[in-house]
Design an enzyme around this catalytic site. Sequence first.
Site, PDB file in Angstrom:
ATOM      1  N   LYS A  48      67.182 -42.030 -45.768  1.00 38.98           N
ATOM      2  CA  LYS A  48      68.594 -41.352 -45.572  1.00 38.98           C
ATOM      3  C   LYS A  48      68.933 -41.289 -44.339  1.00 38.98           C
ATOM      4  O   LYS A  48      70.363 -41.416 -44.018  1.00 38.98           O
ATOM      5  CB  LYS A  48      68.124 -39.882 -46.202  1.00 38.98           C
ATOM      6  CG  LYS A  48      67.721 -39.866 -47.603  1.00 38.98           C
ATOM      7  CD  LYS A  48      67.214 -38.223 -48.022  1.00 38.98           C
ATOM      8  CE  LYS A  48      66.283 -37.632 -47.081  1.00 38.98           C
ATOM      9  NZ  LYS A  48      64.894 -38.476 -47.143  1.00 38.98           N
TER      10      LYS A  48
ATOM     11  N   ARG B 206      67.299 -29.374 -51.046  1.00 40.58           N
ATOM     12  CA  ARG B 206      66.056 -29.724 -51.456  1.00 40.58           C
ATOM     13  C   ARG B 206      65.634 -28.973 -52.546  1.00 40.58           C
ATOM     14  O   ARG B 206      64.451 -29.383 -52.992  1.00 40.58           O
ATOM     15  CB  ARG B 206      65.133 -29.585 -50.310  1.00 40.58           C
ATOM     16  CG  ARG B 206      64.714 -31.150 -49.326  1.00 40.58           C
ATOM     17  CD  ARG B 206      64.057 -30.766 -48.029  1.00 40.58           C
ATOM     18  NE  ARG B 206      63.208 -31.816 -47.697  1.00 40.58           N
ATOM     19  CZ  ARG B 206      63.424 -32.599 -46.801  1.00 40.58           C
ATOM     20  NH1 ARG B 206      64.737 -32.632 -46.165  1.00 40.58           N
ATOM     21  NH2 ARG B 206      62.736 -33.613 -46.396  1.00 40.58           N
TER      22      ARG B 206
ATOM     23  N   ARG C 219      57.515 -45.212 -38.919  1.00 38.64           N
ATOM     24  CA  ARG C 219      58.686 -44.694 -38.259  1.00 38.64           C
ATOM     25  C   ARG C 219      58.496 -44.006 -36.753  1.00 38.64           C
ATOM     26  O   ARG C 219      57.553 -43.788 -36.313  1.00 38.64           O
ATOM     27  CB  ARG C 219      59.303 -43.483 -39.136  1.00 38.64           C
ATOM     28  CG  ARG C 219      60.407 -42.532 -38.680  1.00 38.64           C
ATOM     29  CD  ARG C 219      60.919 -41.867 -39.555  1.00 38.64           C
ATOM     30  NE  ARG C 219      59.994 -40.881 -40.309  1.00 38.64           N
ATOM     31  CZ  ARG C 219      60.601 -40.131 -41.427  1.00 38.64           C
ATOM     32  NH1 ARG C 219      61.846 -40.558 -41.808  1.00 38.64           N
ATOM     33  NH2 ARG C 219      59.971 -39.150 -41.903  1.00 38.64           N
TER      34      ARG C 219
ATOM     35  N   ARG D 135      57.355 -40.235 -32.100  1.00 40.22           N
ATOM     36  CA  ARG D 135      56.805 -40.395 -33.520  1.00 40.22           C
ATOM     37  C   ARG D 135      56.958 -38.682 -33.953  1.00 40.22           C
ATOM     38  O   ARG D 135      56.397 -37.945 -33.129  1.00 40.22           O
ATOM     39  CB  ARG D 135      55.572 -40.880 -33.577  1.00 40.22           C
ATOM     40  CG  ARG D 135      55.684 -42.430 -33.508  1.00 40.22           C
ATOM     41  CD  ARG D 135      54.581 -43.289 -33.763  1.00 40.22           C
ATOM     42  NE  ARG D 135      54.365 -44.390 -33.141  1.00 40.22           N
ATOM     43  CZ  ARG D 135      54.752 -45.792 -33.806  1.00 40.22           C
ATOM     44  NH1 ARG D 135      54.981 -45.530 -35.086  1.00 40.22           N
ATOM     45  NH2 ARG D 135      54.945 -46.810 -33.353  1.00 40.22           N
TER      46      ARG D 135
ATOM     47  N   ARG E  99      54.411 -33.866 -48.414  1.00 42.14           N
ATOM     48  CA  ARG E  99      55.689 -33.937 -48.383  1.00 42.14           C
ATOM     49  C   ARG E  99      56.094 -34.594 -49.654  1.00 42.14           C
ATOM     50  O   ARG E  99      57.369 -34.362 -50.210  1.00 42.14           O
ATOM     51  CB  ARG E  99      56.181 -34.759 -47.278  1.00 42.14           C
ATOM     52  CG  ARG E  99      56.567 -33.589 -45.985  1.00 42.14           C
ATOM     53  CD  ARG E  99      56.453 -34.220 -44.705  1.00 42.14           C
ATOM     54  NE  ARG E  99      57.546 -35.291 -44.567  1.00 42.14           N
ATOM     55  CZ  ARG E  99      57.416 -36.228 -43.707  1.00 42.14           C
ATOM     56  NH1 ARG E  99      56.313 -36.646 -42.942  1.00 42.14           N
ATOM     57  NH2 ARG E  99      58.290 -37.221 -43.560  1.00 42.14           N
TER      58      ARG E  99
HETATM   59  P1  ADP Z   1      62.098 -36.692 -44.147  1.00 48.04           P
HETATM   60  O1  ADP Z   1      63.468 -37.475 -43.283  1.00 48.04           O
HETATM   61  O2  ADP Z   1      61.088 -37.382 -44.067  1.00 48.04           O
HETATM   62  O3  ADP Z   1      62.952 -36.578 -45.475  1.00 48.04           O
HETATM   63  P2  ADP Z   1      63.256 -34.361 -42.978  1.00 48.04           P
HETATM   64  O4  ADP Z   1      63.372 -34.699 -41.480  1.00 48.04           O
HETATM   65  O5  ADP Z   1      64.618 -34.311 -43.560  1.00 48.04           O
HETATM   66  O6  ADP Z   1      62.309 -35.245 -43.717  1.00 48.04           O
HETATM   67  O7  ADP Z   1      62.486 -32.924 -42.980  1.00 48.04           O
HETATM   68  C1  ADP Z   1      61.357 -32.619 -42.377  1.00 48.04           C
HETATM   69  C2  ADP Z   1      60.933 -31.242 -42.758  1.00 48.04           C
HETATM   70  O8  ADP Z   1      61.561 -30.126 -42.491  1.00 48.04           O
HETATM   71  C3  ADP Z   1      60.592 -31.332 -44.356  1.00 48.04           C
HETATM   72  O9  ADP Z   1      59.288 -31.657 -44.721  1.00 48.04           O
HETATM   73  C4  ADP Z   1      60.637 -29.718 -44.513  1.00 48.04           C
HETATM   74  O10 ADP Z   1      59.438 -28.975 -44.185  1.00 48.04           O
HETATM   75  C5  ADP Z   1      61.807 -29.406 -43.597  1.00 48.04           C
HETATM   76  N1  ADP Z   1      63.126 -29.464 -44.309  1.00 48.04           N
HETATM   77  C6  ADP Z   1      64.087 -30.200 -43.876  1.00 48.04           C
HETATM   78  N2  ADP Z   1      65.221 -29.900 -44.701  1.00 48.04           N
HETATM   79  C7  ADP Z   1      64.884 -28.809 -45.398  1.00 48.04           C
HETATM   80  C8  ADP Z   1      65.518 -28.156 -46.721  1.00 48.04           C
HETATM   81  N3  ADP Z   1      66.658 -28.577 -46.905  1.00 48.04           N
HETATM   82  N4  ADP Z   1      64.911 -27.178 -47.250  1.00 48.04           N
HETATM   83  C9  ADP Z   1      63.788 -26.901 -46.711  1.00 48.04           C
HETATM   84  N5  ADP Z   1      62.886 -27.331 -45.969  1.00 48.04           N
HETATM   85  C10 ADP Z   1      63.301 -28.489 -45.111  1.00 48.04           C
HETATM   86  P1  ADP Z   2      64.420 -40.691 -44.588  1.00 43.04           P
HETATM   87  O1  ADP Z   2      65.505 -40.083 -43.581  1.00 43.04           O
HETATM   88  O2  ADP Z   2      64.954 -40.826 -45.687  1.00 43.04           O
HETATM   89  O3  ADP Z   2      63.058 -39.757 -44.239  1.00 43.04           O
HETATM   90  P2  ADP Z   2      64.415 -42.906 -42.497  1.00 43.04           P
HETATM   91  O4  ADP Z   2      65.922 -43.397 -42.423  1.00 43.04           O
HETATM   92  O5  ADP Z   2      64.073 -42.078 -41.493  1.00 43.04           O
HETATM   93  O6  ADP Z   2      64.088 -42.108 -44.027  1.00 43.04           O
HETATM   94  O7  ADP Z   2      63.689 -44.346 -42.749  1.00 43.04           O
HETATM   95  C1  ADP Z   2      62.230 -44.165 -42.832  1.00 43.04           C
HETATM   96  C2  ADP Z   2      61.518 -45.437 -41.819  1.00 43.04           C
HETATM   97  O8  ADP Z   2      61.808 -46.593 -42.703  1.00 43.04           O
HETATM   98  C3  ADP Z   2      62.397 -45.624 -40.492  1.00 43.04           C
HETATM   99  O9  ADP Z   2      61.469 -46.199 -39.720  1.00 43.04           O
HETATM  100  C4  ADP Z   2      63.392 -46.657 -40.805  1.00 43.04           C
HETATM  101  O10 ADP Z   2      63.664 -47.626 -39.765  1.00 43.04           O
HETATM  102  C5  ADP Z   2      62.672 -47.447 -41.990  1.00 43.04           C
HETATM  103  N1  ADP Z   2      63.559 -47.872 -42.897  1.00 43.04           N
HETATM  104  C6  ADP Z   2      64.679 -47.426 -43.412  1.00 43.04           C
HETATM  105  N2  ADP Z   2      65.415 -47.936 -44.468  1.00 43.04           N
HETATM  106  C7  ADP Z   2      64.612 -49.064 -44.871  1.00 43.04           C
HETATM  107  C8  ADP Z   2      64.859 -50.173 -45.395  1.00 43.04           C
HETATM  108  N3  ADP Z   2      65.774 -50.332 -46.425  1.00 43.04           N
HETATM  109  N4  ADP Z   2      63.887 -51.342 -45.325  1.00 43.04           N
HETATM  110  C9  ADP Z   2      62.764 -51.303 -44.526  1.00 43.04           C
HETATM  111  N5  ADP Z   2      62.593 -50.063 -43.690  1.00 43.04           N
HETATM  112  C10 ADP Z   2      63.669 -49.159 -43.876  1.00 43.04           C
END
Ligand code: ADP
Ligand code: ADP
Length: 213
Positions: free
Chosen positions: A13, A88, A127, A160, A172
């Site tokens: 995303k 979410r 990541r 990280r 998660r």
């Molecule tokens: P990811 O990229 O792995 O999907 P995010 O960076 O979006 O994770 O979110 C990290 C953490 O922040 C989540 O695991 C949750 O604890 C909190 N969080 C983010 N967005 C929301 C939301 N819309 N509602 C509740 N908690 C949230």
């Molecule tokens: P989210 O925001 O949904 O949690 P991220 O965009 O942070 O996910 O992506 C998670 C990890 O996977 C990052 O290290 C990113 O560089 C990598 N990544 C994202 N899209 C792809 C893809 N299509 N193929 C391989 N790796 C990816």
Amino acid sequence: MNLLLLGPPGAGKGTQAQRLMARFDIPQLSTGEMLRSAVADGTDLGKEAKAIMEAGKLVPDELMIQLISERIGRGDCAKGFILDGFPRTTLQAEALDVMLNERGLNLDKVISILVDEDALIERIAGRFSCANCGAGYHDTFKLPKTKGKCDECGATKFERRKDDNRETVIARLKTYHEQTLPIVPYYKADGRLVEVDGMAGIDVVCDTILDLF
Ligand code: ADP
Ligand code: ADP
Ligand code: ZN
């Protein structure tokens, strides 16, 4: 243009939001980023969110709804925005529609990125991001072009996420299945949802998304 990116943790995303942001010149609204900066700043919200995030659970709906409502109201969202990580829960999805309605807005597209569970864990485990500009990278799938130097800003410090460890990732993903997946039918029902295969490489997924416009 108001877009929503939906998908489990690690689906890509944030990666795709950064590209859409450059393409359409509208901001990425990442609630995860907002919370991480609240934690770093030690605000009341940050104090409340810290332990919840480390446990892989969700921050209470009312706090998140208030946070995103305030954010959407800012001037830089006048031309649109890309939601990443919100909503979410079904309650958040319903509240989003209410707040958009009140402003005479709607979501132009809800893009659901589909990725296998094994790939999610691998993506999250590798990541990392630029400590200066936040650009996202991966140990295997997206290394900086010059080793140790951010492609976007040239900085040499990377970080990280504390919650990107195996134990929290499993929590998660469980949270995602229990609380976030149920919003998919909410968007499917009225035809707003588009599903995109997120298993391909970053550029291919980006092209698939851009083909929707
Ligand atoms: P990811 O990229 O792995 O999907 P995010 O960076 O979006 O994770 O979110 C990290 C953490 O922040 C989540 O695991 C949750 O604890 C909190 N969080 C983010 N967005 C929301 C939301 N819309 N509602 C509740 N908690 C949230
Ligand atoms: P989210 O925001 O949904 O949690 P991220 O965009 O942070 O996910 O992506 C998670 C990890 O996977 C990052 O290290 C990113 O560089 C990598 N990544 C994202 N899209 C792809 C893809 N299509 N193929 C391989 N790796 C990816
Ligand atoms: Zn950078």
